[in-house]
Write an enzyme that holds these catalytic residues in place. Structure first.
Site, PDB file in Angstrom:
ATOM      1  N   ARG A  89      59.531  67.975 101.547  1.00 53.39           N
ATOM      2  CA  ARG A  89      60.826  67.640 101.044  1.00 53.39           C
ATOM      3  C   ARG A  89      60.753  67.945  99.309  1.00 53.39           C
ATOM      4  NH1 ARG A  89      64.484  64.392 103.338  1.00 53.39           N
ATOM      5  NH2 ARG A  89      62.793  63.448 104.586  1.00 53.39           N
TER       6      ARG A  89
ATOM      7  N   CYS B 127      84.477  72.340 115.163  1.00 49.60           N
ATOM      8  CA  CYS B 127      85.213  71.507 116.064  1.00 49.60           C
ATOM      9  C   CYS B 127      84.600  70.148 116.606  1.00 49.60           C
ATOM     10  CB  CYS B 127      85.937  72.532 117.277  1.00 49.60           C
ATOM     11  SG  CYS B 127      86.909  71.789 118.320  1.00 49.60           S
TER      12      CYS B 127
HETATM   13  N1  LLP Z   1      53.200  66.330 107.663  1.00 48.94           N
HETATM   14  C1  LLP Z   1      53.821  65.953 108.894  1.00 48.94           C
HETATM   15  C2  LLP Z   1      52.775  65.831 109.774  1.00 48.94           C
HETATM   16  C3  LLP Z   1      55.050  65.701 108.964  1.00 48.94           C
HETATM   17  O1  LLP Z   1      55.221  65.386 110.178  1.00 48.94           O
HETATM   18  C4  LLP Z   1      56.053  65.898 107.796  1.00 48.94           C
HETATM   19  C5  LLP Z   1      57.367  65.586 108.181  1.00 48.94           C
HETATM   20  C6  LLP Z   1      55.393  66.470 106.959  1.00 48.94           C
HETATM   21  C7  LLP Z   1      54.266  66.559 106.513  1.00 48.94           C
HETATM   22  C8  LLP Z   1      56.378  66.534 105.545  1.00 48.94           C
HETATM   23  O2  LLP Z   1      57.100  65.398 104.820  1.00 48.94           O
HETATM   24  P1  LLP Z   1      57.918  65.518 103.787  1.00 48.94           P
HETATM   25  O3  LLP Z   1      56.898  65.661 102.504  1.00 48.94           O
HETATM   26  O4  LLP Z   1      58.709  66.683 103.933  1.00 48.94           O
HETATM   27  O5  LLP Z   1      58.622  64.116 103.815  1.00 48.94           O
HETATM   28  N2  LLP Z   1      64.405  66.286 109.162  1.00 48.94           N
HETATM   29  C9  LLP Z   1      63.900  65.103 108.530  1.00 48.94           C
HETATM   30  C10 LLP Z   1      62.498  65.011 107.885  1.00 48.94           C
HETATM   31  C11 LLP Z   1      61.702  65.067 109.176  1.00 48.94           C
HETATM   32  C12 LLP Z   1      60.216  64.805 108.741  1.00 48.94           C
HETATM   33  C13 LLP Z   1      59.349  65.197 109.645  1.00 48.94           C
HETATM   34  N3  LLP Z   1      57.797  65.328 109.359  1.00 48.94           N
HETATM   35  C14 LLP Z   1      64.973  64.782 107.341  1.00 48.94           C
HETATM   36  O6  LLP Z   1      65.931  65.791 107.329  1.00 48.94           O
HETATM   37  O7  LLP Z   1      65.098  63.950 106.330  1.00 48.94           O
END
Ligand code: LLP
Length: 432
Positions: A293, A361
């Site tokens: 992110r 919808c």
């Molecule tokens: N590494 C692992 C093992 C993870 O499970 C994740 C995210 C990341 C790295 C990356 O995390 P970040 O830096 O992006 O927070 N769909 C959800 C987010 C799900 C994240 C799942 N794992 C949303 O839209 O907020």
């Protein structure tokens, strides 16, 4: 403005990376994901420089491609010298197709099938991040068959609640991912792995959660992970040399969110890692992080065209846009916060409280409820900010709505299509 790459020009239009968003919406049509390549590169450099400075030259950020996966992203990330974390053969296939160096790819996922294991080895994956015993045996069998030794990192659960930073005995240990340290199962599994042929266990991995706004959860995880590494050495004589602390730094979606100084956070985590290694007389491991992110979110925004502006007398107002949950399901799924602007009237006073509704919808197809916005007219361009992460990658074709394109603004200010708009023909591609 919410982020430094956003501004308002003389025409009163929202700009990103110096480009007029209303003009770009006119050029490419809406809905449109617009991305600022320089901002992605800046974030990559921030991670790489800070990690090398504080953890040592071999430290490596792995871009978590689930945040946004397309060939162009892998090209940019590879040019910046990062590795990548992939969570499916589809992501790995995309990375490979983009020419991403496979030795810097790390394959995650809590249920890799035999076919996934074969596919990853065919493509020359550098490391598996193994989740469980069955998977480790599958990797061992396949590697042995090929006469090779596969590097593996074991995913463990340190039992950290990212929102209290406390190690807890339930909840976070109770997870579909990884193997728990606290129950003794991670140590048992480690002993087993060390007897498996074709597998070289080089390190351990954990991911404490998402939307962390400070280094606390990472520091708490480092304590537990390094103690575990020391325990493994003591019990088995094997020294693990890789510590992967996962991803999870948050971003500022709305004014009320804090902004995060990533290099300073990395410095704090590194201090903790060094202190714990010294306390256990353990050699400093290669440290990996997996930011997703925080690399891409604020490099992106989504542009829509306003249709109806409907006020239900005595209730509320709805602004309908030409996209919605198929291109951004995050409000429908998690009630996520977003900043919404009338990009065509960005300097006008926000005079309307409205719910921004998509075109599906489905009454839950909303982007945000009760936001203040300069009253749009049909045809105005509506911008939803900070959509670079988990929007395109979570998009669907619900209601047979084609996915929008991703248009990049290059560092020289020129614009180009990184992912083209889906056509109705694309929607029929698999229909027989
Ligand atoms: N590494 C692992 C093992 C993870 O499970 C994740 C995210 C990341 C790295 C990356 O995390 P970040 O830096 O992006 O927070 N769909 C959800 C987010 C799900 C994240 C799942 N794992 C949303 O839209 O907020």
């Amino acid at each position: 403005m919410l982020h430094t790459n956003l501004d308002i020009n003389g025409a009163g239009h929202l700009t990103m990376a110096g480009r007029d968003t209303v003009e770009l919406a006119g050029k490419y049509g809406t809905p449109l994901y617009l991305m600022d390549q320089a901002r992605i590169r800046e974030r990559c450099r921030e991670y790489l420089c800070a990690m090398r400075e504080h953890f040592g030259r071999n430290a490596l950020p792995l871009y978590a491609s689930k945040a946004l996966c397309c060939k162009e992203l892998y090209r940019i990330v590879a040019e910046e010298g990062l590795g990548c974390d992939v969570v499916s053969p589809g992501e790995l296939y995309t990375a490979h197709a983009a020419g991403f160096p496979m030795e810097k790819a790390y394959f995650h996922g809590n249920n890799k099938t035999d076919a996934d294991v074969r596919c990853a080895m065919d493509l020359g994956i550098g490391h598996f991040v193994a989740d469980n015993r069955e998977e480790l045996y599958a990797i061992s069998r396949e590697a042995t068959k090929r006469g090779k030794v596969q590097k593996v990192i074991l995913r463990v659960t340190p039992g950290i609640d990212p929102h209290t930073h406390a190690a807890i005995t339930t909840g976070k240990v109770d997870s579909k991912f990884g193997t728990a340290i606290e129950t003794g199962q991670a140590l048992d599994l480690t002993r087993q792995i060390l007897t498996l042929p074709g597998v070289d266990l080089v390190g351990i991995h954990c991911h404490v959660g998402s939307l962390c706004f400070d280094s606390g959860p990472f520091e708490a995880a480092a304590d537990i992970m390094i103690a575990f590494m020391a325990q493994v050495r003591k019990q088995t004589g094997h020294t693990l040399s890789v510590l992967n602390l996962g991803g999870g730094y948050g971003v500022r979606y709305i004014e009320g969110h804090p902004s995060i100084d990533i290099p300073d956070n990395i410095r704090k985590v590194a201090e903790r890692v060094r202190a714990r290694c010294a306390a256990h007389d353990f050699p400093l491991p290669q440290v990996l992080l997996e930011p997703g992110r925080s690399i891409v979110a604020d490099a992106g925004l989504t542009l829509y065209t306003a249709g109806s502006v409907k006020t239900i007398t005595g209730y509320k107002s709805y602004v309908s846009i030409d996209g919605g949950m198929p291109d951004n399901p995050r409000y429908a799924l998690y009630q996520s916060d977003y900043t919404v602007l009338n990009a065509s009237r960005a300097s006008a006073r926000p005079d309307l409280t409205a719910t921004i509704a998509g075109r599906c919808c489905e009454s839950g197809d909303l982007i945000q409820e009760d936001v203040r916005i300069a009253r749009p007219e049909r045809g105005d361009i509506i911008a939803v900010l900070v959509t670079g992460a988990y929007n395109y990658s979570m998009a669907s074709n619900y209601n047979r709505i084609p996915r929008p394109p991703i248009v990049m603004i290059a560092p020289d200010g020129s614009d180009y299509v990184a992912v083209r708009r889906e056509s109705y023909e694309d929607l029929l591609a698999n229909d027989l």
